[in-house]
Design a protein around this motif. Sequence first.
Motif, PDB file in Angstrom:
ATOM      1  N   GLU A  74      55.267 119.730  59.945  1.00 27.03           N
ATOM      2  CA  GLU A  74      55.469 120.305  58.611  1.00 27.03           C
ATOM      3  C   GLU A  74      56.877 120.867  58.478  1.00 27.03           C
ATOM      4  O   GLU A  74      57.539 120.682  57.444  1.00 27.03           O
ATOM      5  N   LEU A  75      57.363 121.542  59.530  1.00 28.22           N
ATOM      6  CA  LEU A  75      58.691 122.145  59.479  1.00 28.22           C
ATOM      7  C   LEU A  75      59.784 121.080  59.466  1.00 28.22           C
ATOM      8  O   LEU A  75      60.874 121.316  58.956  1.00 28.22           O
ATOM      9  N   CYS A  76      59.492 119.916  60.012  1.00 29.40           N
ATOM     10  CA  CYS A  76      60.452 118.803  59.945  1.00 29.40           C
ATOM     11  C   CYS A  76      60.663 118.349  58.499  1.00 29.40           C
ATOM     12  O   CYS A  76      61.649 117.671  58.191  1.00 29.40           O
ATOM     13  N   TYR A  98      63.317 119.325  64.519  1.00 30.43           N
ATOM     14  CA  TYR A  98      63.567 117.985  65.067  1.00 30.43           C
ATOM     15  C   TYR A  98      64.093 118.051  66.502  1.00 30.43           C
ATOM     16  O   TYR A  98      63.897 117.112  67.277  1.00 30.43           O
ATOM     17  N   ARG A  99      64.772 119.137  66.851  1.00 32.57           N
ATOM     18  CA  ARG A  99      65.289 119.285  68.208  1.00 32.57           C
ATOM     19  C   ARG A  99      64.163 119.178  69.238  1.00 32.57           C
ATOM     20  O   ARG A  99      64.355 118.719  70.362  1.00 32.57           O
ATOM     21  N   VAL A 147      60.232 111.437  69.985  1.00 35.12           N
ATOM     22  CA  VAL A 147      61.280 110.432  69.834  1.00 35.12           C
ATOM     23  C   VAL A 147      61.148 109.713  68.501  1.00 35.12           C
ATOM     24  O   VAL A 147      62.136 109.472  67.802  1.00 35.12           O
ATOM     25  N   GLU A 148      59.930 109.370  68.127  1.00 35.90           N
ATOM     26  CA  GLU A 148      59.699 108.670  66.854  1.00 35.90           C
ATOM     27  C   GLU A 148      60.160 109.519  65.671  1.00 35.90           C
ATOM     28  O   GLU A 148      60.775 109.001  64.723  1.00 35.90           O
ATOM     29  N   GLN A 149      59.868 110.812  65.713  1.00 29.70           N
ATOM     30  CA  GLN A 149      60.280 111.700  64.626  1.00 29.70           C
ATOM     31  C   GLN A 149      61.799 111.851  64.593  1.00 29.70           C
ATOM     32  O   GLN A 149      62.404 111.910  63.512  1.00 29.70           O
ATOM     33  N   GLN A 150      62.432 111.933  65.750  1.00 28.55           N
ATOM     34  CA  GLN A 150      63.892 112.063  65.787  1.00 28.55           C
ATOM     35  C   GLN A 150      64.568 110.815  65.224  1.00 28.55           C
ATOM     36  O   GLN A 150      65.552 110.911  64.478  1.00 28.55           O
ATOM     37  N   ILE A 151      64.042 109.656  65.562  1.00 32.03           N
ATOM     38  CA  ILE A 151      64.610 108.413  65.026  1.00 32.03           C
ATOM     39  C   ILE A 151      64.426 108.359  63.511  1.00 32.03           C
ATOM     40  O   ILE A 151      65.345 107.954  62.766  1.00 32.03           O
ATOM     41  N   ALA A 152      63.264 108.781  63.045  1.00 33.82           N
ATOM     42  CA  ALA A 152      63.019 108.815  61.598  1.00 33.82           C
ATOM     43  C   ALA A 152      63.992 109.765  60.911  1.00 33.82           C
ATOM     44  O   ALA A 152      64.479 109.490  59.803  1.00 33.82           O
ATOM     45  N   ALA A 153      64.297 110.888  61.560  1.00 26.96           N
ATOM     46  CA  ALA A 153      65.243 111.855  60.982  1.00 26.96           C
ATOM     47  C   ALA A 153      66.629 111.242  60.844  1.00 26.96           C
ATOM     48  O   ALA A 153      67.311 111.432  59.827  1.00 26.96           O
TER      49      ALA A 153
END
Length: 401
Positions: free
Chosen positions: A216-218, A230-231, A235-241
């Motif tokens: 949610e915070l992302c 995101y930190r 990995v999937e969320q970081q790539i999406a970011a």
Amino acid sequence: MTTMLEHLRNTARLGQRELAARAKVAQETISQLETGKSARPRLDTLTKLRDALELGDLRPEDLLEPSPLSTDPNLDSAATTLITLLKVLPAYREDDSRRNEFWWALSGHLGYQDLYPATSLAAALEATLEERYSTAATDLAEYVLMFFDPDDDGTIGILTREVGLGPGRQSARFWCRDITTAAWTLHRAAMTSYPRQIGELVKEAIDTTDLHRRQELCGSVYAVVRSEAYRRASVEQQIAALRTDPSSDVHLVVAKTGNAEVQAVALEISTAWEGLSLNPAIDAGLAEQLVDKVLAGLTGGHAVHAAHALIKLAERPDLPRHLLDRISTAIDREDRPEVAGGWVTSALLAIRRTLRSLDADTKAPRNRAGSPSSPADARCPLRLVTDEDTHSTWWRRLLKP
């Protein structure tokens, strides 16, 4: 006069249309609220805007209050004082014959391996004078607080010798105290102009172990909150970011902390190059590709991002020597490309120092343990300057309870 609504919308880097879509209200409504033309604003409308800005239990009507940055009578005079005192320094005087000596002395004393203080202050001062964005003066204030400590005898000595703030050290100390007092006024106003709810969101993004809450915070409206979330994301969320988040601040943090899979994606996104250049675990093959992209980008539409990354790469003695030599060959020439703000020149100075330090270390006599044969031969290792270094700035001790 700027309202808290406009102030917070700008903090979230949202246009009126974007905020209207999030809050499900008309853009014209937001425009009227920010300009004071709405005589009888509806409470449910203000509540929707508060919720869209993720301000929790903030009273909706507080969005119509004036921003503290618009009402503080001390801010204009503090900004004027800051600009006036900065122009005493050699870089801003007509007679700048001592400019190089002063900035190199100050940079070396502060532990920098390039002219980061000079380029940062020059860029922030120019932005403040031209009023390029609303927080330019407070950004300038933060740099002043980073680089000038009125209680540091070394800084006072440099100001006395190289700038001529005298006679005697007392005049230099008075100058330093006056400029940091003005800077502190601006910085304190900026830090206290945001509701506590934003700070609480940042802390939660750092501390939470709840995966659902982190996700949610992302999606927070505030880039500073998303960056911390995101930190620590997958990995999937970081790539999406990297692919979808509009904030370059988020890109920098993700690229700086991501693994090899994240790094490969960051390589294709110019706003992530600076973060990638700071990643201590960067893959050797990717580092070579990054150097190629950065050098090629100096003359294209991504020149600013490329130049920022170039400085960070030039300051890394841990990079393979052939990559450092490639950087040196590309920019240590008369016809090198330049980017506004002197970033390429700073990178040139940084790469010269890095190579000189490495060469000196190689030539130094060594004992059986592989260390320099005497303390006199030991050289202080180059320090990789990152955004985290600002947390040790002298004035931050004033923030501690």
